[in-house]
Design a protein around this motif. Structure first.
Motif, mmCIF file in Angstrom:
data_model
loop_
_atom_site.group_PDB
_atom_site.id
_atom_site.type_symbol
_atom_site.label_atom_id
_atom_site.label_comp_id
_atom_site.label_asym_id
_atom_site.label_seq_id
_atom_site.Cartn_x
_atom_site.Cartn_y
_atom_site.Cartn_z
ATOM 1 N N VAL A 39 -12.684 -11.584 -0.740
ATOM 2 C CA VAL A 39 -13.464 -10.534 -1.389
ATOM 3 C C VAL A 39 -12.598 -9.283 -1.536
ATOM 4 C CG1 VAL A 39 -15.477 -9.025 -1.208
ATOM 5 C CG2 VAL A 39 -15.639 -11.422 -0.515
ATOM 6 N N THR A 40 -12.530 -8.786 -2.733
ATOM 7 C CA THR A 40 -11.785 -7.546 -2.993
ATOM 8 C C THR A 40 -12.638 -6.599 -3.810
ATOM 9 O OG1 THR A 40 -10.801 -8.392 -5.045
ATOM 10 C CG2 THR A 40 -9.577 -8.770 -3.000
ATOM 11 N N PHE A 41 -12.470 -5.293 -3.571
ATOM 12 C CA PHE A 41 -13.044 -4.305 -4.479
ATOM 13 C C PHE A 41 -12.112 -3.101 -4.545
ATOM 14 C CE2 PHE A 41 -14.957 -3.174 -0.416
ATOM 15 C CZ PHE A 41 -14.915 -1.785 -0.392
ATOM 16 N N MET A 42 -12.180 -2.437 -5.682
ATOM 17 C CA MET A 42 -11.250 -1.346 -5.966
ATOM 18 C C MET A 42 -11.991 -0.023 -6.009
ATOM 19 S SD MET A 42 -8.999 -3.141 -9.008
ATOM 20 C CE MET A 42 -8.013 -1.646 -9.190
ATOM 21 N N LEU A 43 -11.363 0.973 -5.381
ATOM 22 C CA LEU A 43 -11.779 2.367 -5.486
ATOM 23 C C LEU A 43 -10.638 3.134 -6.141
ATOM 24 C CD1 LEU A 43 -13.048 2.839 -1.815
ATOM 25 C CD2 LEU A 43 -14.472 2.473 -3.824
ATOM 26 N N PRO A 44 -10.919 4.259 -6.730
ATOM 27 C CA PRO A 44 -9.806 5.082 -7.211
ATOM 28 C C PRO A 44 -8.849 5.412 -6.063
ATOM 29 C CG PRO A 44 -11.871 5.880 -8.123
ATOM 30 C CD PRO A 44 -12.222 4.828 -7.102
ATOM 31 N N GLY A 45 -7.630 4.891 -6.154
ATOM 32 C CA GLY A 45 -6.626 5.145 -5.131
ATOM 33 C C GLY A 45 -6.558 4.094 -4.045
ATOM 34 N N ALA A 74 3.090 -0.034 -1.424
ATOM 35 C CA ALA A 74 1.914 0.816 -1.233
ATOM 36 C C ALA A 74 2.246 1.958 -0.290
ATOM 37 C CB ALA A 74 0.753 -0.007 -0.675
ATOM 38 N N GLY A 75 1.512 3.050 -0.446
ATOM 39 C CA GLY A 75 1.691 4.155 0.495
ATOM 40 C C GLY A 75 1.325 3.731 1.903
ATOM 41 N N ALA A 76 0.246 2.907 2.030
ATOM 42 C CA ALA A 76 -0.154 2.410 3.337
ATOM 43 C C ALA A 76 -1.023 1.175 3.151
ATOM 44 C CB ALA A 76 -0.914 3.472 4.124
ATOM 45 N N ARG A 87 -5.614 -0.972 1.176
ATOM 46 C CA ARG A 87 -4.329 -0.653 0.549
ATOM 47 C C ARG A 87 -4.483 0.678 -0.182
ATOM 48 N NH1 ARG A 87 0.002 -3.957 -1.188
ATOM 49 N NH2 ARG A 87 1.186 -3.058 -2.911
ATOM 50 N N MET A 88 -3.692 1.709 0.207
ATOM 51 C CA MET A 88 -3.850 3.062 -0.333
ATOM 52 C C MET A 88 -2.604 3.512 -1.105
ATOM 53 S SD MET A 88 -5.720 5.100 2.792
ATOM 54 C CE MET A 88 -4.241 5.056 3.834
ATOM 55 N N GLN A 89 -2.836 4.385 -2.079
ATOM 56 C CA GLN A 89 -1.712 5.018 -2.774
ATOM 57 C C GLN A 89 -1.006 6.005 -1.836
ATOM 58 O OE1 GLN A 89 -3.234 6.927 -6.276
ATOM 59 N NE2 GLN A 89 -3.780 5.002 -7.301
ATOM 60 N N ALA A 90 -1.800 6.726 -1.072
ATOM 61 C CA ALA A 90 -1.247 7.756 -0.179
ATOM 62 C C ALA A 90 -0.749 7.119 1.114
ATOM 63 C CB ALA A 90 -2.308 8.806 0.135
ATOM 64 N N TRP A 113 5.798 4.794 8.428
ATOM 65 C CA TRP A 113 6.560 3.573 8.134
ATOM 66 C C TRP A 113 5.866 2.312 8.644
ATOM 67 C CZ3 TRP A 113 8.286 0.440 12.079
ATOM 68 C CH2 TRP A 113 8.190 0.965 13.376
ATOM 69 N N LEU A 114 5.035 2.500 9.719
ATOM 70 C CA LEU A 114 4.328 1.337 10.241
ATOM 71 C C LEU A 114 3.354 0.741 9.220
ATOM 72 C CD1 LEU A 114 3.464 2.434 13.901
ATOM 73 C CD2 LEU A 114 4.971 0.556 13.203
ATOM 74 N N PHE A 115 2.862 1.573 8.320
ATOM 75 C CA PHE A 115 1.796 1.147 7.391
ATOM 76 C C PHE A 115 2.309 0.846 5.993
ATOM 77 C CE2 PHE A 115 -0.159 3.701 10.695
ATOM 78 C CZ PHE A 115 -1.284 2.961 11.039
#
Length: 523
Positions: A436-442, A494-496, A465-468, A487-489
């Motif tokens: 199951v996946t869903f997308m939010l802005p960012g 991806a940013g994290a 999974r985040m841009q930031a 760096w761990l993330f």
């Protein structure tokens, strides 16, 4: 003038004398045969009916009364298939009677036959339903009885398996017109359908009779199924009305029509909802099972297309249901109203879905017997609970490295969870979601886990999974302490990528980070 009138009267008198000279002796001969030799007359009737039907006919007694009118009465008329002597008789009548006029006796023609204690037992048929049986034509035989009528009878469909109880339909009233051999006969009847229990009013044609083949008796007509109580099917509720047409023969009937159930419900916790359908189906009369060729249903604003089979099993209200359901342009809130008991559905949005549906027979609730497997997609999904929506807005903004203050009030963030998709299966009251996946802005969220229908509790894990970066998402003074651990993330551009767990209930979800997964950098 006088001579002409006298001549006319003489001709009429001669005509009546001629008729009397033929019909009276004939009628008297019949009366004498019944009164003086009833066994011979009964044997003659049995022999002729057996030859016409291709079955074994027995009549216990025949008698004639002449006061106040000429009337033939009989008791215990039984019709059996000699090829299946172990089965109940195809036709059994406790008693019958008919008024006989002079001319009708001569012409072997009766106006009305009254029947009491009618019981029809349709024998099982092991062959596949065949709708290509030849049409024997219209009105090929003479009319023997203008009208046959009865009340309070029974129509029994015998099962293929001898140990299974038969299907029994109560006949409230039945009228068959233009009765004869080798012809289609108009009929009208009112029945009580056993499951779901309700009244069926139908009219059409039956016949022509196929000699020695009682199960292959053709029939066609229109029907109205009114006030059908779906509560007689365990786990289902509502009051159904249906109209349509049918054709086929006693053991295989093709039906097309529509249904309307304004209060359809399942015992899985939801509320009654309006359900309308148009359908084409084949009913196997030998066991009561139904092949759904095509069902187009409407649940609120959601159209569903259904195919499959409803297998009728021994015992009241027992069915083994196997279906395929497709939704191309539906609404998730319509399905949630059916499955969840809440004043407002927790989610709204456009939906597509493909699923197999299996409902096993049994005594337990529907949610424990229902099995689903399929895939879904939601576009523009929106959680109706303000707190849940606020958490999603906050998550979206943090994933883009923006401060969350006042974010819930922004109109552009009103619908955040888009392109929600995944696969699912349900068994024993537990809904399992995979991929199951869903997308939010960012941000993109991928989860898998379980949801209990009875407990309404969630247990999902997955990744965010985040841009930031994580420090950008946290923001403020705390970001300075977290930044060395970004760096761990970081992963796959991806940013994290943050391992997460979602628990709680749909009304109060809880989102947490799986610290152990962060340290091992594994999914």
């Amino acid at each position: 003038m006088t001579g002409s009138g006298s001549s006319s009267r003489r001709r009429r008198l001669l005509l009546w004398l001629a008729i009397a000279g033929v019909s009276v002796p004939a009628t008297l001969a019949i009366a004498s045969l019944i009164l003086l030799q009833p066994n011979r007359f009964r044997a003659t009737a049995e022999r002729e009916l057996s030859a016409r039907l291709g079955l074994d006919v027995r009549i216990e007694s025949l008698s004639l009364s002449i006061v106040p009118r000429w009337r033939v009465s009989g008791t215990s008329l039984v019709v059996r298939d000699p090829a299946q002597p172990e089965l109940p008789p195809f036709l059994a009548i406790d008693h019958f009677w008919m008024d006989v006029g002079l001319l009708s006796a001569l012409r072997r023609h009766v106006d009305t036959v009254h029947v009491g204690g009618l019981r029809i037992n349709v024998p099982p048929d092991d062959s596949r339903p065949d709708f290509d049986l030849p049409d024997d034509g219209e009105a090929a035989g003479d009319i023997i009885v203008n009208r046959l009528e009865t009340e309070n009878g029974e129509l029994t469909i015998l099962r293929k398996q001898a140990d299974q109880p038969p299907l029994v339909f109560k006949i409230r009233e039945l009228e068959v017109r233009d009765v004869g051999f080798g012809r289609k006969m108009p009929f009208s009847t009112s029945l009580v359908n056993p499951v779901p229990e309700g009244r069926v009013d139908t009219s059409g044609t039956i016949g022509p009779w196929r000699k020695g083949q009682p199960a292959a008796l053709p029939l066609s007509g229109d029907y109205t199924f009114s006030l059908a109580d779906l509560d007689t099917i365990k786990g289902v509720g509502g009051t159904l009305t249906s109209e349509g047409t049918y054709e086929g023969h006693l053991t295989a009937i093709r039906v097309a029509g529509w249904t309307d159930t304004p209060d359809f419900n399942l015992d899985i916790g939801g509320k009654p909802v309006p359900l309308k359908t148009t359908f084409r189906a084949v009913v196997d009369g030998s066991n009561g099972s139904t092949e759904l060729e095509s069902v187009d249903a409407t649940l609120f604003d959601t159209p569903l297309h259904v195919t499959g089979r409803v297998e009728n099993l021994p015992g009241p209200g027992r069915h083994d249901i196997s279906l395929k359901v497709t939704i191309d342009n539906g609404r998730i809130e319509d399905l949630l109203r059916l499955s969840m008991d809440a004043s407002t559905p927790m989610m709204t949005g456009a939906m597509t879905l493909e699923s197999t549906v299996a409902l096993a027979p049994g005594r337990g609730p529907v949610r424990d017997r229902l099995a689903l497997r399929g895939a879904f997609r939601l576009a523009q999904a929106h959680f109706t609970d303000g707190q849940v929506q606020a958490k999603l807005v906050d998550l979206s903004l943090r994933s883009r490295g923006k401060p969350p203050k006042g974010a819930a009030a922004k109109p552009k963030d009103a619908r955040l969870a888009t392109n929600l998709r995944g696969r699912f299966q349900m068994a024993r009251g537990v809904l399992t979601l995979t991929s199951v996946t869903f997308m939010l802005p960012g941000a993109t969220v991928a989860v898998r886990g379980r949801y209990g229908l009875a407990s309404r509790t969630m247990d999902f894990d997955g990744t965010l999974r985040m841009q930031a970066t994580v420090s950008q998402a946290v923001g403020g003074v705390k970001s300075w302490f977290i930044k060395p651990f970004d760096w761990l993330f970081r992963r796959d551009g991806a940013g994290a990528v943050v391992p997460i767990r979602i628990s709680g209930t749909p009304d109060d979800p809880k989102l947490g980070v799986r610290i152990g997964k962060v340290l091992t950098r594994s999914d």
